[in-house]
Every structure is written in structure tokens, then in C-alpha cells.
Design an enzyme around this catalytic site. Structure first.
Site, PDB file in Angstrom:
ATOM      1  N   GLU A  34      63.777 -89.530  -2.587  1.00 32.03           N
ATOM      2  CA  GLU A  34      63.957 -89.777  -1.153  1.00 32.03           C
ATOM      3  C   GLU A  34      63.661 -88.523  -0.333  1.00 32.03           C
ATOM      4  O   GLU A  34      63.052 -88.587   0.728  1.00 32.03           O
ATOM      5  CB  GLU A  34      65.396 -90.240  -0.874  1.00 32.03           C
ATOM      6  CG  GLU A  34      65.669 -91.671  -1.280  1.00 32.03           C
ATOM      7  CD  GLU A  34      64.854 -92.672  -0.474  1.00 32.03           C
ATOM      8  OE1 GLU A  34      64.733 -92.492   0.739  1.00 32.03           O
ATOM      9  OE2 GLU A  34      64.302 -93.607  -1.077  1.00 32.03           O
ATOM     10  N   CYS A 191      52.612-102.899   6.667  1.00 34.96           N
ATOM     11  CA  CYS A 191      52.814-102.646   8.102  1.00 34.96           C
ATOM     12  C   CYS A 191      52.647-101.145   8.347  1.00 34.96           C
ATOM     13  O   CYS A 191      53.559-100.448   8.785  1.00 34.96           O
ATOM     14  CB  CYS A 191      54.196-103.132   8.536  1.00 34.96           C
ATOM     15  SG  CYS A 191      54.345-103.273  10.326  1.00 34.96           S
ATOM     16  N   CYS A 198      48.081-107.249   8.571  1.00 29.89           N
ATOM     17  CA  CYS A 198      48.899-108.405   8.988  1.00 29.89           C
ATOM     18  C   CYS A 198      48.567-109.667   8.193  1.00 29.89           C
ATOM     19  O   CYS A 198      49.456-110.490   7.950  1.00 29.89           O
ATOM     20  CB  CYS A 198      48.727-108.658  10.483  1.00 29.89           C
ATOM     21  SG  CYS A 198      49.286-107.257  11.470  1.00 29.89           S
ATOM     22  N   CYS A 201      50.750-109.908   5.241  1.00 25.57           N
ATOM     23  CA  CYS A 201      52.164-109.623   5.493  1.00 25.57           C
ATOM     24  C   CYS A 201      53.043-110.842   5.224  1.00 25.57           C
ATOM     25  O   CYS A 201      52.754-111.935   5.702  1.00 25.57           O
ATOM     26  CB  CYS A 201      52.328-109.162   6.938  1.00 25.57           C
ATOM     27  SG  CYS A 201      54.039-108.889   7.369  1.00 25.57           S
ATOM     28  N   CYS A 207      56.327-112.768  13.046  1.00 22.92           N
ATOM     29  CA  CYS A 207      56.150-111.467  13.704  1.00 22.92           C
ATOM     30  C   CYS A 207      55.788-111.655  15.175  1.00 22.92           C
ATOM     31  O   CYS A 207      54.764-112.245  15.513  1.00 22.92           O
ATOM     32  CB  CYS A 207      55.064-110.667  12.993  1.00 22.92           C
ATOM     33  SG  CYS A 207      54.752-109.092  13.818  1.00 22.92           S
TER      34      CYS A 207
HETATM   35 FE1  SF4 Z   1      53.682-105.560  10.706  1.00 21.20          FE
HETATM   36 FE2  SF4 Z   1      53.934-107.867  12.011  1.00 21.20          FE
HETATM   37 FE3  SF4 Z   1      51.579-107.173  11.025  1.00 21.20          FE
HETATM   38 FE4  SF4 Z   1      53.595-107.856   9.401  1.00 21.20          FE
HETATM   39  S1  SF4 Z   1      52.544-109.175  10.842  1.00 21.20           S
HETATM   40  S2  SF4 Z   1      52.148-106.129   9.148  1.00 21.20           S
HETATM   41  S3  SF4 Z   1      55.354-107.029  10.517  1.00 21.20           S
HETATM   42  S4  SF4 Z   1      52.704-106.110  12.628  1.00 21.20           S
END
Ligand code: SF4
Length: 345
Positions: A34, A191, A198, A201, A207
Site C-alpha cells: 500500500e 476507470c 467505459c 466497465c 454510470c
Molecule cells: Fe468510469 Fe463510468 Fe466509464 Fe465505468 S463507465 S469506466 S465508472 S466513467
């Protein structure tokens, strides 16, 4: 459990990272990773982490090491305050906790260099505690997913981010570990700060930044004034055998306790020092590169000199001649390594 957490957990179990060298329940290894991962990418950290762990395999070996040896094993990773704090905290654990890691987030936060998010990560992965992480990556994910119209860097925004992060936590300790790892994986792999992926994601359907087609507008940030810049003049003096003159920084100074080429604020001051010690100039003053610190940019210049004797009359013990082998293992900041490499290439 929140839909956000559920989606992330499912995704992490199938697509997340499961083989990072610190993925275990040993608080020492988690803590070390960390700290190393603050401001540093995973791929950069792994070889340093393995080398460090080989030399300091447990809290006992770290607490009993000299600071110089700890800095040597941190050399090149940057942000050296992290290494000094790590060493200090190891001694705290030894003296104040009988060598045992504290097991609560609040107790972990009393260790030097351990902030709330780092303490939470250790508490989750080592002991399955129900604590939220909320570092820069997590704030970016939350700011985008929930389209938060607040500047994530301000003091007043912090309780809002922490409250949101806590409200999303699952309950069981296994889910907590997967969820926390998922947030880390999402922030670093999907992200990302620039060009987030996205389409890959796991929370793209919910989102809000994506729904508004405004991903690049989050997280909100106040425009910052450009960093000031200054000039630094470095003396590169060699002996006939190739050894190079270094000086050690004061503990509380920038690059505290590290070894650097003697640094002067003006070209005249450098040349006066060289003259005082009968050094012979081998080049003119040259510009090398700009090194960016947290608060300013340093334009690095250097001039090469030659000295036929190792004697430096009238100077303090903060000066030392280092051979090329000693330089390899000495605690040098990355900017000095870069400057020396520049001279080699
Ligand atoms: Fe980030 Fe939203 Fe794109 Fe997912 S959809 S990578 S949370 S900006």
C-alpha cells in the site's frame, strides 16, 4: 448490498487481479504494498517490492535496519518520505505494539505515514474489517459514477466522499475483500485517469457521467496555478579513478538523507566551490532536464569537474566519493540516477 458493490464483486471475481504478490492476509506485506503503490504504478512497484521483501522479510528486520539501508532499498522509487515513515512505523509497531500489527483502522492510523485509506485497506485484507477505502482512484470512480459536482481535492469534499464510500460497503468479510480489490482494479485498469475504458466497465449501465456523455468532466477540479520553477546547479566532479563526489541531504530537507551531486542555487556558487577545492572544469554549465516536485519544477543544470586528489579541505562529512559500484546501491533520488545515466549514454 448496493447494486454498485454487487456488480463490482461479480466482475472482480471473474476479471479482476488475483495474483499480485501482496494479495494475502499478511498485514506486513499488505502495508508495504500500500505504501509503495502510493503515487506509483503496479508494474513499477513489483520488482522493488520483491527486492525490499527479500532484504526486510518481516517487521522485525525492518525495525532493526538502519535508515540508510532502508533508503537504499527504496532508491529509485521516489517520494522517499514514504520509506522514512515506513521505517519509523516499523519501530512504532515494535515499541508500542510488541511487534504485532494493530488490528483496527483507528489504531493503524496512528502509525507514521498510514492515512485512513491505507489503514482501511490493511484492516480489510488482513482481518476482513468493514472499512472503506477512498484514495484518489476511488474518488475518481465515485465522482464519475455518481456525477458528483464537487471538487474532490477540497477539504469540504472529503466527508462527502467518505460517507458515500462507506454507504456502498457490503457486509461479509469475503465480499468486503473482493469489493475493495474491485475498486482498486477498476480505478487502475478501467476507470483510468485518462481515457477510461467505459465499454469494459462493469458499472457502465449505472454510470451517471457516462449517461451524460461527460466522463471527462469528472472529477471536478478547481483550476490550479502553474507550478513555479527554479534552477538547480549540480557539480559532477570525478577523481582519476572515476569516483564521483556526492553530498548527503539533511534529514528534513527535500530528498532527506539521500545522496546527490553537490547542489547550488547559482552557477557562481558552484564555480566558487569548485575553485575553492582546486577542481578543474571539464565542461561548461549544461542544461539537463526539468524535474517536477510536488510544489515546483526544478530545471537541472550541471557542470563537470576533475579533482586529482580525494581531499576536500574544510568540508563536512556530508561529502563522500562513490565508485560506480557504490552508486548502484546507494540511496539516490531518481533525478540523480537520470542525470548520471544521461552522462553515460
Ligand atoms: Fe468510469 Fe463510468 Fe466509464 Fe465505468 S463507465 S469506466 S465508472 S466513467
Amino acid at each position: 448490498m448496493s447494486a454498485f458493490a454487487q456488480q463490482l464483486i461479480t466482475w472482480q471475481r471473474e476479471h479482476g487481479r488475483h495474483h499480485l504478490p501482496w494479495q494475502c492476509d499478511d498485514p506486513y506485506r499488505i502495508w508495504l504494498s500500500e505504501i509503495m503503490l502510493q503515487q506509483t504504478q503496479v508494474a513499477t512497484v513489483i520488482p522493488y517490492y520483491e527486492r525490499f521483501l527479500k532484504r526486510f522479510p518481516d517487521i522485525h528486520s525492518l525495525a532493526n535496519a538502519s535508515q540508510e539501508s532502508v533508503l537504499e532499498h527504496w532508491s529509485g522509487l521516489g517520494y522517499y518520505a514514504r520509506a522514512r515513515n515506513l521505517h519509523y512505523a516499523a519501530q512504532q509497531i515494535y515499541q508500542e505494539h510488541h511487534g504485532n500489527f494493530p488490528q483496527t483502522r483507528s489504531a493503524l492510523e496512528t502509525l507514521k505515514g498510514v492515512g485512513r485509506s491505507t489503514a482501511a485497506a490493511i484492516a480489510v485484507f488482513a482481518w476482513g474489517k468493514r472499512e472503506a477505502i477512498c484514495d484518489g482512484n476511488v474518488k475518481r470512480v465515485l465522482a464519475r459514477h455518481f456525477a458528483l459536482n464537487i471538487d474532490s481535492t477540497t477539504t469540504s469534499a472529503q466527508p462527502i466522499f467518505w460517507q458515500l464510500a462507506e454507504s456502498l460497503l457490503p457486509h461479509s468479510s469475503e465480499d468486503l475483500k473482493s469489493y475493495t480489490q474491485a475498486l482498486m482494479d477498476l480505478g487502475s485498469l478501467i476507470c483510468k485517469r485518462t481515457r477510461p475504458l467505459c465499454q469494459q466497465c462493469p458499472v457502465q449501465n449505472t454510470c451517471q457521467a457516462l449517461a451524460r456523455n461527460a466522463v471527462s468532466a469528472y472529477p471536478k477540479k478547481a483550476t490550479k496555478a502553474p507550478k513555479p520553477s527554479r534552477d538547480g546547479y549540480f557539480l559532477l566532479c570525478r577523481q582519476p579513478n572515476g569516483d564521483i563526489l556526492f553530498s548527503q541531504r539533511a534529514e528534513k530537507a527535500l530528498w532527506g538523507n539521500l545522496w546527490i551531486l553537490p547542489w547550488f542555487d547559482t552557477e557562481q556558487a558552484l564555480q566558487a566551490f569548485a575553485h575553492q577545492h582546486h577542481m578543474q572544469a571539464q565542461s561548461k554549465m549544461q542544461s539537463a532536464f526539468c524535474h517536477v516536485f510536488t510544489h515546483y519544477r526544478l530545471n537541472i543544470h550541471y557542470q563537470e569537474y576533475y579533482l586529482s586528489t580525494p581531499q576536500l579541505n574544510g568540508t563536512s562529512s556530508t561529502y563522500r566519493w562513490l565508485s560506480s559500484t557504490a552508486i548502484q546501491s546507494a540511496a539516490l533520488p531518481a533525478a540523480m540516477k537520470k542525470l548520471l545515466n544521461l552522462k553515460r549514454s
